[in-house]
Scaffold this motif. Sequence first.
Motif, mmCIF file in Angstrom:
data_model
loop_
_atom_site.group_PDB
_atom_site.id
_atom_site.type_symbol
_atom_site.label_atom_id
_atom_site.label_comp_id
_atom_site.label_asym_id
_atom_site.label_seq_id
_atom_site.Cartn_x
_atom_site.Cartn_y
_atom_site.Cartn_z
ATOM 1 N N ASP A 30 0.836 -1.194 0.000
ATOM 2 C CA ASP A 30 0.000 0.000 0.000
ATOM 3 C C ASP A 30 0.874 1.247 0.000
ATOM 4 N N ALA A 31 0.472 2.254 -0.805
ATOM 5 C CA ALA A 31 1.121 3.570 -0.747
ATOM 6 C C ALA A 31 0.449 4.384 0.352
ATOM 7 N N ARG A 32 1.221 4.748 1.370
ATOM 8 C CA ARG A 32 0.645 5.383 2.557
ATOM 9 C C ARG A 32 -0.169 6.621 2.183
ATOM 10 N N ASN A 74 2.987 2.406 -8.811
ATOM 11 C CA ASN A 74 1.697 2.532 -8.145
ATOM 12 C C ASN A 74 0.647 3.033 -9.125
ATOM 13 N N SER A 75 -0.564 2.465 -9.047
ATOM 14 C CA SER A 75 -1.597 2.800 -10.026
ATOM 15 C C SER A 75 -2.013 4.261 -9.968
ATOM 16 N N ASN A 76 -1.860 4.906 -8.828
ATOM 17 C CA ASN A 76 -2.204 6.330 -8.754
ATOM 18 C C ASN A 76 -1.245 7.192 -9.566
ATOM 19 N N ASP A 77 -0.026 6.713 -9.767
ATOM 20 C CA ASP A 77 0.964 7.371 -10.636
ATOM 21 C C ASP A 77 2.003 6.315 -10.989
ATOM 22 N N PRO A 78 1.831 5.618 -12.123
ATOM 23 C CA PRO A 78 2.720 4.487 -12.448
ATOM 24 C C PRO A 78 4.200 4.839 -12.531
ATOM 25 N N THR A 91 -6.923 2.062 -5.302
ATOM 26 C CA THR A 91 -5.808 2.119 -6.254
ATOM 27 C C THR A 91 -4.468 2.306 -5.550
ATOM 28 N N ALA A 92 -4.481 2.748 -4.298
ATOM 29 C CA ALA A 92 -3.221 2.835 -3.548
ATOM 30 C C ALA A 92 -2.618 1.458 -3.328
#
Length: 742
Positions: free
Chosen positions: A67-69, A106-110, A88-89
């Motif tokens: 997970d992206a915090r 990360n899908s929020n900003d590949p 998406t995180a």
Amino acid sequence: MPLLPRTAAARRAIPRSSGARGRAAAALTAGAVFSSLLMALAPGAAAAEIPTGTVTVANIANGKCLDARAAATANGTAVQQYGCNGTTAQQWTVTATSNGYVRLGNSNDPAQTVDVTDVSTADNAPVQLWTYGGGLNQQWRAVDEGDGTFRLVNRNSGKCLDVPAASTADSVQLVQYTCNGTAAQRFAVTPVSTSPGDVDLGPNVAVFDPSMSSATIQSRLDTIFRRQETNQFGQERHAILFKPGTYNNDVNVGFYTQVLGLGSSPDSVNINGAVHVEADWFPPQNATQNFWRGAENLSVTPAGGTDRWAVSQASAYRRMHVRGNLELSDGGWSSGGYIADSRVDGQVRSGTQQQWLTRNSQLGSWTGSNWNMVFVGSQGVPATTFPSPPHTTIDRAPVTREKPYLTVDATGAYQVVVPPVRTESTGASWTTGAPAGTRLGMDTFFVVKPGATAAQINTALDAGKNLLVTPGVYHLDQTLRVTRPDTVVLGLGLATFIPDNGIKAMTVADVDGVKIAGILFDAGPVNSPVLLEVGPTGSSASHAANPTSLHDVYVRVGGAGVGKATTSVIVNSDHVIGDHMWIWRGDHGAGVGWTVNTGDTGIIVNGDDVTMYGLFVEHYQKYQTIWNGNRGQTYFYQNEMPYDPPNQAAWMNGPTQGYAAYKVADSVTSHQAYGLGSYCYFNVNPAVVAERAIEAPNRPDVRFRSMVTVSLGGTGTIRHVINDRGGPSNSSTNVANLVSYP
């Protein structure tokens, strides 16, 4: 689990399925494991084929997702673990770099990539997001562990992505650490599907389809089996799912492993080879501890013509079609099991099985018996000849509902089928025409995956969702509350609920048609008053048209660790159907002892018109089973009294020596039970005596048929079978039979 010397029938040899023998001997030593790790990490080692595109990455030990915090995308954002939530995180794009390495964006900003801070090569260096620039510290090799999980090895340091200290907490930032093969470094990488009806079933579910090579499938099957063959009290849970088609494989089923076909009927999936249970791990082929596993909704064409299902309690065999013979023991001892809604074209050979229930099935023939073989609503089975041989046959099952099951439709979308209630039935439900049932889409379910909390589960229940509980061990800090009529709670892979701090694990309201299936309730170390309560005290509504049903519901008090529960199961609602339940106070394993894993009573039935098929209750310290409701029916009952009373004074029911295994209250005017067995093995103090196994009022409509008591090895005494009739079972006369009462 009773012990019995081998019989001539048990020694009948059958061909072994490929790879069935010697699995335990093939287990890797610690040195071999370390060597294999070194080989896998060596330059030029083949990269694993991880899914491409968008994936989730979940730790196999705790089920939590990468997970992206705070869903941030800035450089330096911590890459942490967190309960899987579908955002998406927690979605990552897998992109190949070179030489078998990939980067994880990360899908929020590949462009923001999983990165080892400061290009460090040190243990415990934290992992973060950073804009991809081609750095070696931003590239990872996925090394297949063989069971569908991966370790992710950093290209710069050669170290593994790791959950520090194997933490199970949310918000723990991941690190790199020297590769050591632990579960803290194993991750399930699962594609994020956009197909309608598709669903992520979590890290502990293997799904096979006919397009996969037999070798690939076999490798995964063998890896799971090696982990689970001897893992009697371990934490791993597995479900193995086969999509419709034909497979050429040997499926050896270990502890906490459930093998399922996903077709509309068992014949939609055919395994050419075996779907089997052996007892190699417990010489001499002793199957008395082959618990907690299952096979459902498959057909199997056994190599050599005969398959083997050598099990004891909590090992359901449902909706199966065996295109050959079926052997129920492995030459050594074996102690009871359950077949339902199945067809065996050839002969079922019970061998050393001491007791068995066959319900609503079609057999070519049956041979063998020891103490208590019961057949209900089945065809091709023996007539009643109890006690010689001890066969008890009831032509029709009065009221049943088959267990709900997972399937896929023509588009590949998952659904759960809920079969209807049948009355006065005989034979399997699926052999004539399309199987009946209501199909529920995945949009009606909350999919419970490792890391889910009791609060999240209750929120889903309150919102009207059903539960599909994927394989895992779930600690509960609040009681799960099932309040909506027709709720389905379906567990996969022996999904396990453990109540913490002395709470109840689950309560069910006094409503129509709840289905609880495939769940293991495991008592926690702080005493719970009850683990599963069906209906509150005083329940009185009629559910005759749509009863609540309990399928493959198992309870454990001790064994995996200290557990305590005053009563394991209470049934207050009327018209409940029990369809295979093993309610067990542990007699071996960890956390067992007279004052350690304490439990008064296994099950109390207060509701009227309750029907039980395959009720196994063992080792409780007072009455094993108390039946207070009227018009109750039990078809097959198996019991062992507690092994461990330290002396007679510690096990007295007022002036009476010991407690009966099966107690029908004096107020009951109507009750019937068929095929009851109760055994004693007072190995702590063989001088202990139980006055009787069954205690019931002497009334014309309170009727018992086919009863047996056994003193296992003559270790202890049961003085009477029921009230003051029958017996004794003791060191002189181990087995006592009674045909009927009154």
